[in-house]
Design a protein around this motif. Structure first.
Motif, PDB file in Angstrom:
ATOM      1  N   GLU A 320       0.829  -1.208   0.000  1.00 59.33           N
ATOM      2  CA  GLU A 320       0.000   0.000   0.000  1.00 59.33           C
ATOM      3  C   GLU A 320       0.859   1.251   0.000  1.00 59.33           C
ATOM      4  OE1 GLU A 320      -3.806   2.079   2.272  1.00 59.33           O
ATOM      5  OE2 GLU A 320      -3.045   0.141   2.976  1.00 59.33           O
ATOM      6  N   GLN A 324       0.556   1.553  -3.690  1.00 62.48           N
ATOM      7  CA  GLN A 324      -0.844   1.963  -3.513  1.00 62.48           C
ATOM      8  C   GLN A 324      -1.810   0.798  -3.730  1.00 62.48           C
ATOM      9  OE1 GLN A 324       1.280   4.259  -5.597  1.00 62.48           O
ATOM     10  NE2 GLN A 324       1.789   4.799  -3.487  1.00 62.48           N
ATOM     11  N   LYS A 326      -4.064  -1.975  -1.876  1.00 61.10           N
ATOM     12  CA  LYS A 326      -4.655  -2.274  -0.576  1.00 61.10           C
ATOM     13  C   LYS A 326      -5.025  -3.755  -0.480  1.00 61.10           C
ATOM     14  CE  LYS A 326      -6.511   2.366   0.151  1.00 61.10           C
ATOM     15  NZ  LYS A 326      -7.709   3.185   0.495  1.00 61.10           N
TER      16      LYS A 326
END
Length: 535
Positions: A320, A324, A326
């Motif tokens: 993350e 980026q 998740k």
């Protein structure tokens, strides 16, 4: 400010070097003590009378002028010690540093100059570098405390002759995110496929197989890549090693640990356990569960590919924070075929041990020791890494964060570039201690902390982790030659066995080739280093 003539006086260097080499550390230290400015043993300033020193340093950013950098300007005001800096970029650091030391015309201190161990003991025994044992004992309370609390630091920086010649980079053992953790597994994919987190190697194989075959990203295409990473197969091997009982004393001596149930050193890449590990990884690779591009990994290309969301397990730092992405959590430490379930890809708290040295040109070694010791204490660490309140950082409820001027720089600079206008640490070369409180990289993020805590029950104990062993100059020189060939061959054959380019039926031929590369002498030298460590 002192004259810069030391920078240019190479012509008479050979003569000067030969004369200086005959002088002992004790004689040099005594002479300097008689001419030194009186030093305050505690508090700031370090001395009431201004002290001027010359320094050489490696830097990452060409635009930096260390003589006008806020870090050094403010510290000079605090300490009353001012350093006239000559800097070179790290790309040419080794060449410039070696020429400087060989010339005999070198400065009072070398900072962030990454002297290798061979040079520390070579120039230390010649008297070019001061022996620091007594100076640390008397004038470095912060560093002395670290050594007392972490004996591995004291052992790791002490040369075979019993002397300490340099200050290291230290990674605080309490900063769990730096030392602990596993690859990241896509929790969303597990839930979608109704799978539990894998607990052993067989489970892991089944999970990766499901990631490949059952379309967990839901796009109707067979584009999932079960396991990959930006920095090659080595990270995958590091994760799996502990499941085969390998590197049972950490990874600082990359190929060396203790044979199970004995006190005998083992060369892991020639062991039966290493072969078993390769067989397992080859099986994953053959089944298409390891990224085919992992042997030619390119971080930039990997970052671009990561944005597609096609990875099931990712090596490295928190996806993350870095990509980026998740929904990833730490993969459990896996139990191996013989019950081994260890996290062993752990280095010692020590980085390079020659990041700061004091030469025999220095007329004020006591003040200089106090100067560097500040950066091993809490206030010095905060200033070195965070900088200046209201300028580079803000404090909120006891937490320290960089200002928006640093994180969202109006001139379009990234964080490292913005900080480098005030500080020297971006880029990674420095003496000092990295603490979680003042280090704001991915290693300190909540997800990384959770990963570290999850893996901690299976991690090696700090007292069982070896630092990189130290050797005599002659041993180090011989080892460097042998090690280069052995390391290259092991890396090539490890990749070849995993990919299937070379059949594991050729294992005995591989081991025999290692022996022909002087493996026995390699192990003899490591035995000597091990004895030095235990002593």
């Amino acid at each position: 400010m002192k004259s810069n003539k030391w920078r240019y006086g190479f012509l008479s260097g050979v003569l000067a070097f030969s004369i200086l080499s005959g002088c002992t550390n004790e004689e040099a230290s005594k002479e300097k003590s008689e001419s030194a400015v009186k030093v305050n043993k505690t508090g700031m300033p370090i001395a009431d009378e201004k002290i001027e020193l010359t320094g050489f340093a490696g830097k990452f950013f060409a635009s930096q002028d260390w003589n006008k950098l806020k870090l050094w300007e403010e510290y000079a005001k605090m300490s009353n010690v001012e350093i006239d800096w000559e800097t070179v970029q790290v790309d040419s650091l080794k060449e410039k540093r070696n020429l400087l030391l060989a010339s005999g015309e070198y400065p009072d201190v070398l900072f962030s100059s990454a002297l290798p161990k061979a040079d520390l003991i070579k120039y230390g025994q010649q008297g070019v570098l001061l022996k620091l044992n007594d100076l640390i004992d008397q004038y470095a309370p912060n560093f002395k405390k670290i050594m007392e609390e972490n004996p591995v630091v004291a052992k790791g920086i002490t040369m075979p002759d019993g002397s300490i010649y340099g200050f290291p980079t230290i990674y605080d053992p309490e900063f769990k995110g730096l030392h602990l953790g596993t690859p990241w597994i896509n929790k969303n994919w597990l839930e979608k496929l109704g799978l539990e987190e894998p607990q052993n190697l067989d489970d892991f194989h089944k999970v990766l197989k499901a990631f490949k075959a059952e379309d967990p990203n839901g796009n109707g295409k067979a584009d999932e890549i079960p396991w990959s990473g930006a920095y090659g197969i080595g990270e995958a091997i590091g994760f799996i090693k502990g499941s085969f009982g390998l590197n049972n004393h950490g990874s600082a001596n990359a190929y060396i640990d203790l044979a199970p149930g004995s006190n005998n050193l083992r060369f892991t890449p020639a062991s039966d356990e290493y072969k078993e590990m390769l067989e397992y990884l080859h099986k994953l690779y053959k089944d298409g569960l390891i990224d085919k591009e992992i042997f030619t990994a390119d971080p930039q290309a990997f970052t671009a590919k990561a944005s597609d969301g096609a990875f099931g397990v990712i090596n490295g730092l928190d996806p993350e924070t870095i990509y980026q992405l998740k929904g990833y959590v730490g993969t459990p430490v896996l139990k191996g075929p013989k019950g081994d379930q260890m996290l062993t890809s752990m280095g010692s708290p020590l980085g390079n041990i020659g990041m700061f040295v004091i030469t025999d040109k220095n007329k004020n070694p006591e003040a200089t020791i106090r100067w560097i010791d500040h950066f091993y204490g809490d206030e010095g660490t905060k200033m070195f890494f965070m900088g200046f309140e209201g300028v580079t950082y803000e404090e909120k409820n006891g937490e320290f964060e960089y200002t928006e001027n640093m994180t969202k720089n109006p001139d379009g600079l990234n964080l490292d570039q913005a900080l480098s206008e005030y500080l020297t640490w971006p880029g990674g070369y420095y003496p000092g201690i990295v603490k979680e409180k003042y280090f704001k990289g991915a290693e300190g993020k909540p997800a990384t902390k959770e990963n570290a805590l999850k893996s901690e029950p299976y991690a090696l104990k700090q007292e069982d982790i070896w630092p990189a062993f130290n050797f005599s100059p002659e041993e180090q020189e011989e080892l460097s030659t042998i090690s280069t060939d052995i390391t290259t061959y092991v890396d090539e054959m490890t990749a070849s066995f995993i990919s299937g380019k070379t059949s594991l039926s050729k294992w005995e031929d591989y081991v025999q080739t290692l022996k022909q590369m002087n493996l026995d002498r390699y192990m003899e030298i490591y035995e000597s280093g091990y004895k030095n460590y235990k002593k």
